[in-house]
Scaffold this active site. Structure first.
Site, mmCIF file in Angstrom:
data_model
loop_
_atom_site.group_PDB
_atom_site.id
_atom_site.type_symbol
_atom_site.label_atom_id
_atom_site.label_comp_id
_atom_site.label_asym_id
_atom_site.label_seq_id
_atom_site.Cartn_x
_atom_site.Cartn_y
_atom_site.Cartn_z
ATOM 1 N N ASP A 1 -14.521 -32.493 16.383
ATOM 2 C CA ASP A 1 -14.349 -31.462 17.410
ATOM 3 C C ASP A 1 -15.677 -30.841 17.845
ATOM 4 O O ASP A 1 -15.835 -29.603 17.840
ATOM 5 C CB ASP A 1 -13.436 -30.330 16.886
ATOM 6 C CG ASP A 1 -12.151 -30.833 16.248
ATOM 7 O OD1 ASP A 1 -11.585 -31.807 16.759
ATOM 8 O OD2 ASP A 1 -11.726 -30.237 15.240
ATOM 9 N N GLU B 1 -4.278 -30.468 23.744
ATOM 10 C CA GLU B 1 -5.210 -29.601 23.000
ATOM 11 C C GLU B 1 -6.627 -29.876 23.500
ATOM 12 O O GLU B 1 -6.829 -30.666 24.423
ATOM 13 C CB GLU B 1 -5.107 -29.871 21.488
ATOM 14 C CG GLU B 1 -5.476 -31.295 21.093
ATOM 15 C CD GLU B 1 -5.205 -31.609 19.630
ATOM 16 O OE1 GLU B 1 -4.692 -30.753 18.896
ATOM 17 O OE2 GLU B 1 -5.499 -32.751 19.219
HETATM 18 O O1 FUB Z 1 -9.734 -30.533 13.856
HETATM 19 C C1 FUB Z 1 -8.443 -29.967 13.849
HETATM 20 C C2 FUB Z 1 -7.761 -30.210 15.132
HETATM 21 O O2 FUB Z 1 -7.708 -31.614 15.418
HETATM 22 C C3 FUB Z 1 -8.419 -29.639 16.347
HETATM 23 O O3 FUB Z 1 -8.276 -28.266 16.446
HETATM 24 C C4 FUB Z 1 -7.745 -30.429 17.395
HETATM 25 O O4 FUB Z 1 -8.309 -30.339 18.661
HETATM 26 C C5 FUB Z 1 -7.821 -31.831 16.821
HETATM 27 O O5 FUB Z 1 -9.043 -32.443 17.072
#
Ligand code: FUB
Length: 367
Positions: free
Chosen positions: A60, A267
Site C-alpha cells: 500500500d 478500496e
Molecule cells: O493492507 C491492508 C489493506 O489491503 C489495505 O488497506 C487495502 O487497500 C489492501 O491493500
C-alpha cells in the site's frame, strides 16, 4: 481489503517465455496462498520492476515528494498465526516504517518505526494503508486501525520530520470510518481526504453515519457503494465539513453499478491533478484492477476512463501516483517476494505515462 464472503473470480499467473497469461479461476484467497509453493523466481521473473524493500514485507505505498526527496508511507505486512477470514484479520500489521529515496533507482532508506500500535491510545489492531501530508510546518500521518470495538476508524499522527517518529492524537478523526485514507493537496492549498474500502474495510456497514453489521454491498443492479471525501480543517486534524459521497459515473452519466465488479470502487482511493483535471484512481478489489476516473472538481463527479494497472500477483492491488522531477510514477505492490502470499506483499514503482488525450497508458506489471 480482500474478503472472501463472495469469492469468485481469482487470478492465477502463468509466466512463460515473456508472455503472461492471466486466467480467472474460482479460487479463494486461501487457495491462492497455496501458490506460494511456486518459487519466487518463477513468480517474479518477468516483473517490470523489482521490490524496493527486500528485508521486510511492505504494501500500500503512498508516495510524496517532500524537500526534493521521495518519501514512501507503506503498510508493514507481517507473518501471523491468524487464519485468513472474512474480516481480513490476518492482515495484522502493528507498526509503520517510512522509507525515502533521493533519486529513481537510488538507495532506499528505511527510517525505522515511525508509529507503533502500542502508542495509539484508541486503536486495538490492524494498521492498514496509510498516507501523509505536509502543512502548517508539520507532517501528518493518516492511518486506519480498528478501535477497541473492532470498528475501523481513521487516525492522525504528527511529526516535525517527514520520516517521523509520529505522535498519535488521542482519538480517531471525528466522523471518520472505514479504511485507506488518501490526502490530496489541491493547487489552492486545500486538502481533501478520500477514504473507504468495502468488505474487510467495512464501508458497506456504514449507512447515514450509522454502523450496522448486517449491511452488505448493494445488489448488483443498484449503484455501487461510493468512496468518501471531506475537506480537512486548517489544523489538518479533522474534517472541515460533512463527509460526502464521491460519484463515479459512466461516460453516459449513469452511475457505475454494484454488479460492475471490474469498474466499481472497492478500496485504495488516490487523487492526483494533471493538466487541471482531477484523476481519481482506485482498486476494483475482487477483479484486481487499479482503475481511474476523471473530473473537474476534487469532489467529483468522476467519469470512468479505464485501467491504470492490470492485476498483480497477490489478491490486493493498491497504488499511489506522484510527480518527481517532471516525470510521473506509479507506486504499487505485489506478492512476488513471499511467493504469492496474499498478506505478505512488497512495494514497487514504475513510470506512469499520461497520453496526449489525457488518458493514462495501462501498465502490466509482468512482460
Ligand atoms: O493492507 C491492508 C489493506 O489491503 C489495505 O488497506 C487495502 O487497500 C489492501 O491493500
Amino acid at each position: 481489503m480482500s474478503l472472501f464472503q463472495n469469492i469468485k473470480a481469482f487470478l492465477f499467473f502463468v509466466v512463460a517465455v515473456s508472455v503472461v497469461t492471466i486466467s480467472c479461476q474460482n479460487n479463494s484467497e486461501e487457495e491462492q496462498e497455496g501458490t506460494s509453493g511456486e518459487s519466487q523466481d518463477t513468480l517474479g521473473q518477468n516483473s517490470i520492476s523489482e521490490p524496493l524493500i527486500t528485508d521486510m514485507y511492505t504494501a500500500d505505498p503512498s508516495a510524496h515528494v517532500f524537500n526534493g526527496r521521495i518519501y514512501i508511507y507503506p503498510s508493514h505486512d507481517v507473518e501471523t498465526d491468524i487464519k485468513s477470514n472474512d474480516a481480513g484479520d490476518h492482515f495484522a500489521m502493528k507498526d509503520y516504517h517510512v522509507f525515502s529515496m533521493d533519486s529513481i533507482g537510488g538507495k532506499v532508506t528505511n527510517h525505522g518505526v515511525a508509529l507503533d500500535l502500542k502508542n495509539i491510545p484508541w486503536a486495538s489492531r490492524q494498521l492498514w494503508a496509510p498516507d501523509a501530508a505536509f502543512a502548517n510546518g508539520k507532517y501528518y500521518l493518516y492511518f486506519p486501525a480498528k478501535d477497541k470495538e473492532g470498528v475501523f476508524k481513521i487516525g492522525v499522527a504528527t511529526s516535525t520530520r517527514p520520516a517521523g517518529p509520529f505522535k498519535a492524537q488521542p482519538k480517531p478523526i471525528e466522523n471518520s470510518f472505514s479504511i485507506d485514507p488518501a490526502v490530496f493537496q489541491d493547487t489552492d492549498s486545500s486538502y481533501y481526504m478520500y477514504f473507504g474500502g468495502i468488505w474487510g474495510g467495512q464501508l458497506q456497514r456504514w449507512v447515514d453515519n450509522t454502523y450496522d453489521t448486517t449491511r452488505t454491498e448493494p445488489v448488483k443492479d443498484q449503484p455501487a457503494l461510493a468512496p468518501k471525501v471531506a475537506r480537512l480543517s486548517k489544523d489538518m486534524l479533522g474534517f472541515a465539513e460533512p463527509v460526502r459521497d464521491v460519484q463515479i459515473l459512466h461516460s453516459n452519466g449513469l452511475p457505475i453499478l454494484s454488479g460492475e465488479n471490474d469498474r466499481r470502487f472497492f478500496e485504495a482511493a488516490w487523487v492526483h491533478k494533471y493538466n487541471g483535471k482531477y484523476y481519481f484512481s482506485y482498486s476494483t478489489g475482487d477483479t484486481h484492477f487499479i482503475a481511474y476516473a476523471v473530473g473537474d472538481s476534487p469532489y467529483g463527479p468522476f467519469t470512468y476512463q479505464g485501467v491504470i494497472l492490470n492485476p498483480v500477483i497477490g489478491w490486493t492491488n493498491h497504488h499511489s501516483i506522484v510527480e518527481f522531477k517532471g516525470k510521473w510514477y506509479l507506486f504499487y505492490h505485489d506478492s512476488v517476494l513471499s511467493g504469492g502470499q496474499t498478506h505478505l506483499r512488497n512495494i514497487k514503482m514504475t513510470e506512469l505515462k499520461h497520453l496526449p488525450d489525457g488518458t493514462i497508458e495501462t501498465i502490466s506489471a509482468y512482460r
